[in-house]
Design a protein around this motif. Structure first.
Motif, PDB file in Angstrom:
ATOM      1  N   TYR A   9       0.838  -1.206   0.000  1.00  0.00           N
ATOM      2  CA  TYR A   9       0.000   0.000   0.000  1.00  0.00           C
ATOM      3  C   TYR A   9       0.873   1.257   0.000  1.00  0.00           C
ATOM      4  CZ  TYR A   9      -3.100   3.731   1.315  1.00  0.00           C
ATOM      5  OH  TYR A   9      -3.770   4.924   1.327  1.00  0.00           O
ATOM      6  N   LYS A  10       2.010   1.196   0.672  1.00  0.00           N
ATOM      7  CA  LYS A  10       2.920   2.351   0.683  1.00  0.00           C
ATOM      8  C   LYS A  10       3.391   2.693  -0.735  1.00  0.00           C
ATOM      9  CE  LYS A  10       4.686   2.034   5.426  1.00  0.00           C
ATOM     10  NZ  LYS A  10       3.612   1.203   5.947  1.00  0.00           N
ATOM     11  N   ALA A  11       3.562   1.669  -1.570  1.00  0.00           N
ATOM     12  CA  ALA A  11       3.942   1.916  -2.966  1.00  0.00           C
ATOM     13  C   ALA A  11       2.873   2.742  -3.677  1.00  0.00           C
ATOM     14  CB  ALA A  11       4.151   0.592  -3.693  1.00  0.00           C
ATOM     15  N   VAL A  12       1.614   2.380  -3.476  1.00  0.00           N
ATOM     16  CA  VAL A  12       0.510   3.096  -4.119  1.00  0.00           C
ATOM     17  C   VAL A  12       0.373   4.505  -3.544  1.00  0.00           C
ATOM     18  CG1 VAL A  12      -1.972   3.057  -4.590  1.00  0.00           C
ATOM     19  CG2 VAL A  12      -0.670   0.922  -4.581  1.00  0.00           C
ATOM     20  N   LEU A  13       0.515   4.617  -2.235  1.00  0.00           N
ATOM     21  CA  LEU A  13       0.426   5.926  -1.579  1.00  0.00           C
ATOM     22  C   LEU A  13       1.482   6.878  -2.125  1.00  0.00           C
ATOM     23  CD1 LEU A  13      -0.810   7.656   0.728  1.00  0.00           C
ATOM     24  CD2 LEU A  13       0.895   6.625   2.247  1.00  0.00           C
ATOM     25  N   HIS A  14       2.727   6.398  -2.247  1.00  0.00           N
ATOM     26  CA  HIS A  14       3.799   7.246  -2.775  1.00  0.00           C
ATOM     27  C   HIS A  14       3.572   7.567  -4.252  1.00  0.00           C
ATOM     28  CE1 HIS A  14       5.859   6.301   0.976  1.00  0.00           C
ATOM     29  NE2 HIS A  14       6.753   7.208   0.680  1.00  0.00           N
ATOM     30  N   TYR A  15       3.017   6.604  -4.997  1.00  0.00           N
ATOM     31  CA  TYR A  15       2.688   6.907  -6.390  1.00  0.00           C
ATOM     32  C   TYR A  15       1.675   8.037  -6.473  1.00  0.00           C
ATOM     33  CZ  TYR A  15      -0.184   6.960 -10.499  1.00  0.00           C
ATOM     34  OH  TYR A  15      -0.921   7.418 -11.568  1.00  0.00           O
ATOM     35  N   VAL A  40      10.085  11.363  -3.989  1.00  0.00           N
ATOM     36  CA  VAL A  40       8.963  10.669  -3.361  1.00  0.00           C
ATOM     37  C   VAL A  40       8.775   9.293  -3.988  1.00  0.00           C
ATOM     38  CG1 VAL A  40       6.454  10.686  -3.055  1.00  0.00           C
ATOM     39  CG2 VAL A  40       7.774  12.762  -2.622  1.00  0.00           C
ATOM     40  N   SER A  41       8.857   9.229  -5.323  1.00  0.00           N
ATOM     41  CA  SER A  41       8.712   7.960  -6.021  1.00  0.00           C
ATOM     42  C   SER A  41       9.800   6.970  -5.607  1.00  0.00           C
ATOM     43  CB  SER A  41       8.764   8.201  -7.532  1.00  0.00           C
ATOM     44  OG  SER A  41       8.607   6.997  -8.244  1.00  0.00           O
ATOM     45  N   ALA A  42      11.028   7.444  -5.513  1.00  0.00           N
ATOM     46  CA  ALA A  42      12.135   6.572  -5.108  1.00  0.00           C
ATOM     47  C   ALA A  42      11.963   6.079  -3.676  1.00  0.00           C
ATOM     48  CB  ALA A  42      13.460   7.323  -5.242  1.00  0.00           C
ATOM     49  N   ARG A  43      11.438   6.933  -2.815  1.00  0.00           N
ATOM     50  CA  ARG A  43      11.194   6.533  -1.425  1.00  0.00           C
ATOM     51  C   ARG A  43      10.152   5.409  -1.374  1.00  0.00           C
ATOM     52  NH1 ARG A  43       8.099   7.716   3.179  1.00  0.00           N
ATOM     53  NH2 ARG A  43       9.309   8.069   5.080  1.00  0.00           N
ATOM     54  N   GLY A  44       9.112   5.528  -2.196  1.00  0.00           N
ATOM     55  CA  GLY A  44       8.098   4.485  -2.250  1.00  0.00           C
ATOM     56  C   GLY A  44       8.673   3.153  -2.694  1.00  0.00           C
ATOM     57  N   LYS A  45       9.589   3.181  -3.660  1.00  0.00           N
ATOM     58  CA  LYS A  45      10.226   1.956  -4.128  1.00  0.00           C
ATOM     59  C   LYS A  45      11.071   1.325  -3.018  1.00  0.00           C
ATOM     60  CE  LYS A  45      13.551   0.244  -7.533  1.00  0.00           C
ATOM     61  NZ  LYS A  45      14.466   0.609  -8.643  1.00  0.00           N
ATOM     62  N   LEU A  76      10.696   1.599   0.197  1.00  0.00           N
ATOM     63  CA  LEU A  76       9.865   1.091   1.281  1.00  0.00           C
ATOM     64  C   LEU A  76       9.083  -0.162   0.907  1.00  0.00           C
ATOM     65  CD1 LEU A  76       8.400   4.421   2.728  1.00  0.00           C
ATOM     66  CD2 LEU A  76      10.040   2.899   3.850  1.00  0.00           C
ATOM     67  N   SER A  77       8.842  -0.347  -0.385  1.00  0.00           N
ATOM     68  CA  SER A  77       7.905  -1.394  -0.797  1.00  0.00           C
ATOM     69  C   SER A  77       8.491  -2.477  -1.690  1.00  0.00           C
ATOM     70  CB  SER A  77       6.728  -0.758  -1.544  1.00  0.00           C
ATOM     71  OG  SER A  77       7.177  -0.212  -2.782  1.00  0.00           O
ATOM     72  N   GLY A  78       9.568  -2.167  -2.408  1.00  0.00           N
ATOM     73  CA  GLY A  78      10.085  -3.116  -3.383  1.00  0.00           C
ATOM     74  C   GLY A  78       9.315  -3.122  -4.689  1.00  0.00           C
ATOM     75  N   ALA A  79       8.363  -2.216  -4.828  1.00  0.00           N
ATOM     76  CA  ALA A  79       7.590  -2.078  -6.070  1.00  0.00           C
ATOM     77  C   ALA A  79       7.950  -0.749  -6.719  1.00  0.00           C
ATOM     78  CB  ALA A  79       6.099  -2.130  -5.791  1.00  0.00           C
ATOM     79  N   GLU A  80       8.087  -0.758  -8.032  1.00  0.00           N
ATOM     80  CA  GLU A  80       8.457   0.456  -8.762  1.00  0.00           C
ATOM     81  C   GLU A  80       7.293   0.895  -9.645  1.00  0.00           C
ATOM     82  OE1 GLU A  80      12.032   2.170 -11.645  1.00  0.00           O
ATOM     83  OE2 GLU A  80      12.148   0.157 -10.804  1.00  0.00           O
ATOM     84  N   ARG A  89      -9.431   3.366  -6.790  1.00  0.00           N
ATOM     85  CA  ARG A  89      -9.566   2.153  -5.968  1.00  0.00           C
ATOM     86  C   ARG A  89      -8.619   1.040  -6.433  1.00  0.00           C
ATOM     87  NH1 ARG A  89     -14.370   4.376  -7.061  1.00  0.00           N
ATOM     88  NH2 ARG A  89     -14.660   2.978  -8.857  1.00  0.00           N
ATOM     89  N   PHE A  90      -7.372   1.412  -6.634  1.00  0.00           N
ATOM     90  CA  PHE A  90      -6.348   0.473  -7.090  1.00  0.00           C
ATOM     91  C   PHE A  90      -5.787  -0.308  -5.905  1.00  0.00           C
ATOM     92  CE2 PHE A  90      -1.705  -0.153  -8.089  1.00  0.00           C
ATOM     93  CZ  PHE A  90      -1.888  -1.153  -9.031  1.00  0.00           C
ATOM     94  N   VAL A  91      -5.625  -1.631  -6.101  1.00  0.00           N
ATOM     95  CA  VAL A  91      -5.050  -2.478  -5.056  1.00  0.00           C
ATOM     96  C   VAL A  91      -3.812  -3.180  -5.607  1.00  0.00           C
ATOM     97  CG1 VAL A  91      -5.396  -4.446  -3.524  1.00  0.00           C
ATOM     98  CG2 VAL A  91      -7.289  -2.846  -3.938  1.00  0.00           C
ATOM     99  N   LEU A  92      -2.686  -2.989  -4.932  1.00  0.00           N
ATOM    100  CA  LEU A  92      -1.467  -3.741  -5.197  1.00  0.00           C
ATOM    101  C   LEU A  92      -1.209  -4.596  -3.965  1.00  0.00           C
ATOM    102  CD1 LEU A  92       1.057  -4.366  -6.877  1.00  0.00           C
ATOM    103  CD2 LEU A  92       2.168  -2.390  -5.793  1.00  0.00           C
ATOM    104  N   ASP A  93      -1.345  -5.905  -4.128  1.00  0.00           N
ATOM    105  CA  ASP A  93      -1.260  -6.820  -2.988  1.00  0.00           C
ATOM    106  C   ASP A  93       0.026  -7.639  -3.099  1.00  0.00           C
ATOM    107  OD1 ASP A  93      -1.879  -8.289  -0.770  1.00  0.00           O
ATOM    108  OD2 ASP A  93      -3.613  -9.302  -1.632  1.00  0.00           O
ATOM    109  N   HIS A  94       0.788  -7.729  -2.005  1.00  0.00           N
ATOM    110  CA  HIS A  94       2.084  -8.425  -2.036  1.00  0.00           C
ATOM    111  C   HIS A  94       2.908  -7.917  -3.216  1.00  0.00           C
ATOM    112  CE1 HIS A  94       0.477 -11.133   0.971  1.00  0.00           C
ATOM    113  NE2 HIS A  94      -0.525 -11.450   0.171  1.00  0.00           N
ATOM    114  N   GLY A  95       3.134  -6.633  -3.244  1.00  0.00           N
ATOM    115  CA  GLY A  95       3.618  -5.973  -4.458  1.00  0.00           C
ATOM    116  C   GLY A  95       5.101  -6.044  -4.737  1.00  0.00           C
ATOM    117  N   TRP A  96       5.892  -6.733  -3.911  1.00  0.00           N
ATOM    118  CA  TRP A  96       7.338  -6.763  -4.099  1.00  0.00           C
ATOM    119  C   TRP A  96       7.691  -7.237  -5.520  1.00  0.00           C
ATOM    120  CZ3 TRP A  96      11.209  -5.157  -0.879  1.00  0.00           C
ATOM    121  CH2 TRP A  96      12.510  -5.470  -1.271  1.00  0.00           C
ATOM    122  N   GLY A  97       8.566  -6.489  -6.196  1.00  0.00           N
ATOM    123  CA  GLY A  97       9.010  -6.862  -7.530  1.00  0.00           C
ATOM    124  C   GLY A  97       8.123  -6.373  -8.656  1.00  0.00           C
TER     125      GLY A  97
END
Length: 207
Positions: free
Chosen positions: A53-59, A86-91, A93-97, A107-115
């Protein structure tokens, strides 16, 4: 926003684009709580503990900052640089780019978003659900064209873990894609895409 100067933070925080991004992120949060049974409906657990969720929040924030720079002008590119930070910080924290210039619906959901990697010109519709390791990428490796080169996902698309979708193709509304698929062609709406196991086919022949 601790990576930005206080003046930039103040300018961003009060901007209409940032306020809209906060609303969008809240809607993402409630959609996550409604769709993920492991969260037990707790928005607090997701907001504070889910790295995807942190990846989506930072996006949402980084994309809003870029919109703000486009609307108000950014002569020294200070605001654009803040979006990149901000975008780099999200990556981290989350492992998602998730590229801040891509377009993601409500209402976007990224679940187990690493990689997971979502490229710059990707477009994602409303109410989509992606799992970890998904790549929305270009068909080439280097020297890709500067125009539209990443996929477009329609509304309510569901994409399984480790699926790769390459190129300027369209995945229609209400498409379900199972894990580990590699897709390089358009998929019509209301389709189900699955990957059959070679091992399973071999066993059937022997039996």
């Amino acid at each position: 926003m601790e990576c930005c100067s206080p003046s930039v933070v103040e300018r961003i925080a009060s901007h209409v684009q940032c306020i809209a991004a906060a609303r969008a992120a809240e809607n993402d949060l409630h959609a996550f709580a409604a769709k993920d049974p492991a969260s037990r409906g707790s928005v607090q657990n997701i907001a504070f503990g889910y790295s995807s969720y942190k990846a989506v929040l930072h996006y949402r924030l980084a994309h809003a900052i870029l919109d703000m720079a486009a609307l108000d002008g950014d002569p020294g590119r200070e605001i654009e640089s803040a979006a990149t930070l901000v975008s780099a910080r999200g990556k981290l924290l989350s492992g998602a780019e998730i590229h801040p210039r891509c377009h993601i619906g409500r209402r976007f959901v990224l679940d187990h978003g690493w990689g997971t990697v979502i490229g710059e010109t990707s477009q994602i519709g409303d109410d989509c659900y992606l799992l970890g390791g998904v790549v929305l990428g270009a068909t080439g490796i280097s020297a890709n064209p500067s125009g539209k080169r990443h996929p477009t996902l329609g509304n309510r698309a569901q994409v399984g873990a480790f699926t790769r979708i390459f190129g300027d193709i369209v995945i229609g509304d209400d498409v379900f894609i199972s894990p580990h698929c590699v897709i390089t062609e358009d998929i019509p709406s209301d389709s189900i895409v699955t990957l059959k196991s070679v091992l399973q086919l071999t066993r059937k022949r022997k039996s």
